[in-house]
Design a protein around this motif. Structure first.
Motif, PDB file in Angstrom:
ATOM      1  N   PHE A 165       0.808  -1.212   0.000  1.00 61.71           N
ATOM      2  CA  PHE A 165       0.000   0.000   0.000  1.00 61.71           C
ATOM      3  C   PHE A 165       0.845   1.267   0.000  1.00 61.71           C
ATOM      4  O   PHE A 165       0.314   2.367  -0.114  1.00 61.71           O
ATOM      5  CB  PHE A 165      -0.989  -0.012   1.166  1.00 61.71           C
ATOM      6  CG  PHE A 165      -2.341  -0.573   0.781  1.00 61.71           C
ATOM      7  CD1 PHE A 165      -3.359   0.266   0.355  1.00 61.71           C
ATOM      8  CD2 PHE A 165      -2.567  -1.928   0.805  1.00 61.71           C
ATOM      9  CE1 PHE A 165      -4.583  -0.245  -0.029  1.00 61.71           C
ATOM     10  CE2 PHE A 165      -3.794  -2.463   0.432  1.00 61.71           C
ATOM     11  CZ  PHE A 165      -4.810  -1.604   0.011  1.00 61.71           C
ATOM     12  N   GLU A 170       1.857   2.645  -5.108  1.00 63.31           N
ATOM     13  CA  GLU A 170       0.625   2.664  -5.888  1.00 63.31           C
ATOM     14  C   GLU A 170       0.750   1.840  -7.164  1.00 63.31           C
ATOM     15  O   GLU A 170      -0.223   1.216  -7.597  1.00 63.31           O
ATOM     16  CB  GLU A 170       0.227   4.100  -6.240  1.00 63.31           C
ATOM     17  CG  GLU A 170      -1.130   4.171  -6.929  1.00 63.31           C
ATOM     18  CD  GLU A 170      -1.552   5.585  -7.274  1.00 63.31           C
ATOM     19  OE1 GLU A 170      -2.753   5.803  -7.517  1.00 63.31           O
ATOM     20  OE2 GLU A 170      -0.677   6.473  -7.323  1.00 63.31           O
ATOM     21  N   ILE A 217      -5.122   4.509  -6.311  1.00 62.97           N
ATOM     22  CA  ILE A 217      -5.242   3.979  -4.951  1.00 62.97           C
ATOM     23  C   ILE A 217      -4.173   4.679  -4.121  1.00 62.97           C
ATOM     24  O   ILE A 217      -2.979   4.412  -4.269  1.00 62.97           O
ATOM     25  CB  ILE A 217      -5.046   2.448  -4.901  1.00 62.97           C
ATOM     26  CG1 ILE A 217      -6.003   1.738  -5.862  1.00 62.97           C
ATOM     27  CG2 ILE A 217      -5.251   1.940  -3.476  1.00 62.97           C
ATOM     28  CD1 ILE A 217      -5.817   0.225  -5.916  1.00 62.97           C
ATOM     29  N   THR A 218      -4.601   5.576  -3.237  1.00 64.81           N
ATOM     30  CA  THR A 218      -3.639   6.404  -2.509  1.00 64.81           C
ATOM     31  C   THR A 218      -3.991   6.462  -1.025  1.00 64.81           C
ATOM     32  O   THR A 218      -5.157   6.569  -0.639  1.00 64.81           O
ATOM     33  CB  THR A 218      -3.596   7.832  -3.075  1.00 64.81           C
ATOM     34  OG1 THR A 218      -4.925   8.385  -3.096  1.00 64.81           O
ATOM     35  CG2 THR A 218      -3.040   7.845  -4.479  1.00 64.81           C
ATOM     36  N   ASN A 219      -2.955   6.435  -0.190  1.00 66.57           N
ATOM     37  CA  ASN A 219      -3.125   6.600   1.248  1.00 66.57           C
ATOM     38  C   ASN A 219      -3.358   8.075   1.564  1.00 66.57           C
ATOM     39  O   ASN A 219      -2.713   8.961   0.984  1.00 66.57           O
ATOM     40  CB  ASN A 219      -1.880   6.113   1.990  1.00 66.57           C
ATOM     41  CG  ASN A 219      -1.682   4.615   1.872  1.00 66.57           C
ATOM     42  OD1 ASN A 219      -2.613   3.852   2.073  1.00 66.57           O
ATOM     43  ND2 ASN A 219      -0.472   4.190   1.541  1.00 66.57           N
ATOM     44  N   GLN A 220      -4.262   8.320   2.506  1.00 67.80           N
ATOM     45  CA  GLN A 220      -4.565   9.680   2.928  1.00 67.80           C
ATOM     46  C   GLN A 220      -3.927   9.960   4.290  1.00 67.80           C
ATOM     47  O   GLN A 220      -3.605   9.040   5.043  1.00 67.80           O
ATOM     48  CB  GLN A 220      -6.080   9.874   3.028  1.00 67.80           C
ATOM     49  CG  GLN A 220      -6.833   9.503   1.766  1.00 67.80           C
ATOM     50  CD  GLN A 220      -6.456  10.371   0.586  1.00 67.80           C
ATOM     51  OE1 GLN A 220      -6.771  11.554   0.530  1.00 67.80           O
ATOM     52  NE2 GLN A 220      -5.772   9.769  -0.389  1.00 67.80           N
ATOM     53  N   VAL A 265      -7.915   5.228   2.809  1.00 67.42           N
ATOM     54  CA  VAL A 265      -7.373   4.968   1.479  1.00 67.42           C
ATOM     55  C   VAL A 265      -8.386   5.469   0.455  1.00 67.42           C
ATOM     56  O   VAL A 265      -9.578   5.133   0.538  1.00 67.42           O
ATOM     57  CB  VAL A 265      -7.106   3.463   1.260  1.00 67.42           C
ATOM     58  CG1 VAL A 265      -6.551   3.223  -0.140  1.00 67.42           C
ATOM     59  CG2 VAL A 265      -6.146   2.927   2.316  1.00 67.42           C
ATOM     60  N   TYR A 294     -13.761   5.898  -0.517  1.00 70.63           N
ATOM     61  CA  TYR A 294     -12.762   5.737   0.535  1.00 70.63           C
ATOM     62  C   TYR A 294     -13.020   4.443   1.290  1.00 70.63           C
ATOM     63  O   TYR A 294     -14.153   3.951   1.357  1.00 70.63           O
ATOM     64  CB  TYR A 294     -12.812   6.921   1.511  1.00 70.63           C
ATOM     65  CG  TYR A 294     -12.463   8.235   0.868  1.00 70.63           C
ATOM     66  CD1 TYR A 294     -11.165   8.733   0.905  1.00 70.63           C
ATOM     67  CD2 TYR A 294     -13.437   8.976   0.193  1.00 70.63           C
ATOM     68  CE1 TYR A 294     -10.834   9.941   0.293  1.00 70.63           C
ATOM     69  CE2 TYR A 294     -13.117  10.173  -0.421  1.00 70.63           C
ATOM     70  CZ  TYR A 294     -11.825  10.651  -0.373  1.00 70.63           C
ATOM     71  OH  TYR A 294     -11.506  11.835  -0.986  1.00 70.63           O
ATOM     72  N   GLY A 310     -11.331   2.218   4.969  1.00 70.54           N
ATOM     73  CA  GLY A 310     -10.433   2.306   6.103  1.00 70.54           C
ATOM     74  C   GLY A 310     -11.177   2.093   7.397  1.00 70.54           C
ATOM     75  O   GLY A 310     -12.359   1.728   7.418  1.00 70.54           O
TER      76      GLY A 310
END
Length: 232
Positions: A100, A103, A116-119, A124, A138, A140
């Motif tokens: 994760f 990407e 697909i990106t982590n915030q 996510v 989103y 998570g």
């Protein structure tokens, strides 16, 4: 051939020519993936999102409408994958946690993964197809109170056999829950089993659920294969 006769199916078999043992479908898949990777790289994440902006707006609107019409009710389905080989569930999940952060690895698992990106808040952000719809949503909060529904899910399996469990809601930027996911993993003598459940609002057409079951099969098969390759 008479009007009431059904034509026999036509098949094409690769007899000789290119080296190797791959069939034509395998060859096409290789080149399709290479072409897709090139377009993703050339467009970049923001270019892809700009290109898909109208599709995302339409897809989110459709899924929001189904969620509101369903009034909090969902129906689920499960894809089960059996993995054989020198890879256990815990090893795969460690690899997934690390994946994760990259990407490109996440996008490569399915042709309809767009972003697909982590915030910063730990969520996510995902842009992918949900059934026929391109959606921006989103996920998570694994294991939080918001996931209490998973404790009573019919698809929940015994802890003794499937000790690795994760559950999440899929929700739009406005908080509308458009789906749920419960994934469970348990070791076997020769590998491990993945039980991948997805839940869609009951007002969604059945094919939305069915498409995501196929989606699970493709992306997790590719992630498991990549995890195994990384070990070697």
């Amino acid at each position: 051939m008479t009007a009431d006769q059904t034509p026999s199916p036509v098949t094409v078999t690769l007899v000789s020519g290119p080296p190797g043992t791959a069939d034509i479908d395998d060859l096409e898949l290789f080149y399709a993936r290479r072409a897709l990777a090139r377009f993703r790289a050339r467009l970049g994440r923001q270019g892809l999102l700009d290109l898909l902006a109208a599709d995302i707006e339409e897809g989110n609107a459709s899924l929001r409408e189904s969620a509101l019409a369903s009034d909090g009710s969902f129906r689920g389905g499960t894809t089960v994958l059996a993995t054989q080989g020198d890879l256990k569930a815990s090893e795969f999940l460690v690899w997934m946690d690390e994946a994760f952060a990259d990407e490109n690895v996440l996008l490569a698992a399915h042709p309809e993964h767009y972003s697909i990106t982590n915030q910063a808040d730990g969520l996510v952000h995902v842009v992918e197809n949900v059934g026929p719809h391109v959606s921006s949503f989103y996920l998570g909060g694994w294991g939080t109170e918001a996931m209490a529904w998973a404790a009573d899910a019919d698809e929940r399996l015994p802890e003794a056999d499937f000790p690795h469990k994760q559950a999440t809601n899929l929700f739009l930027a406005d908080g509308t829950i458009i789906g749920r996911v419960l994934i469970q993993f348990g070791d076997t003598e020769d590998g491990f089993t993945s039980s991948l459940s997805v839940y869609m609002p009951t007002a969604c057409p059945q094919d939305v659920l069915e498409h995501h079951l196929r989606h699970f099969a493709i992306e997790f098969k590719n992630w498991i294969t990549a995890a195994a390759a990384a070990r070697s």
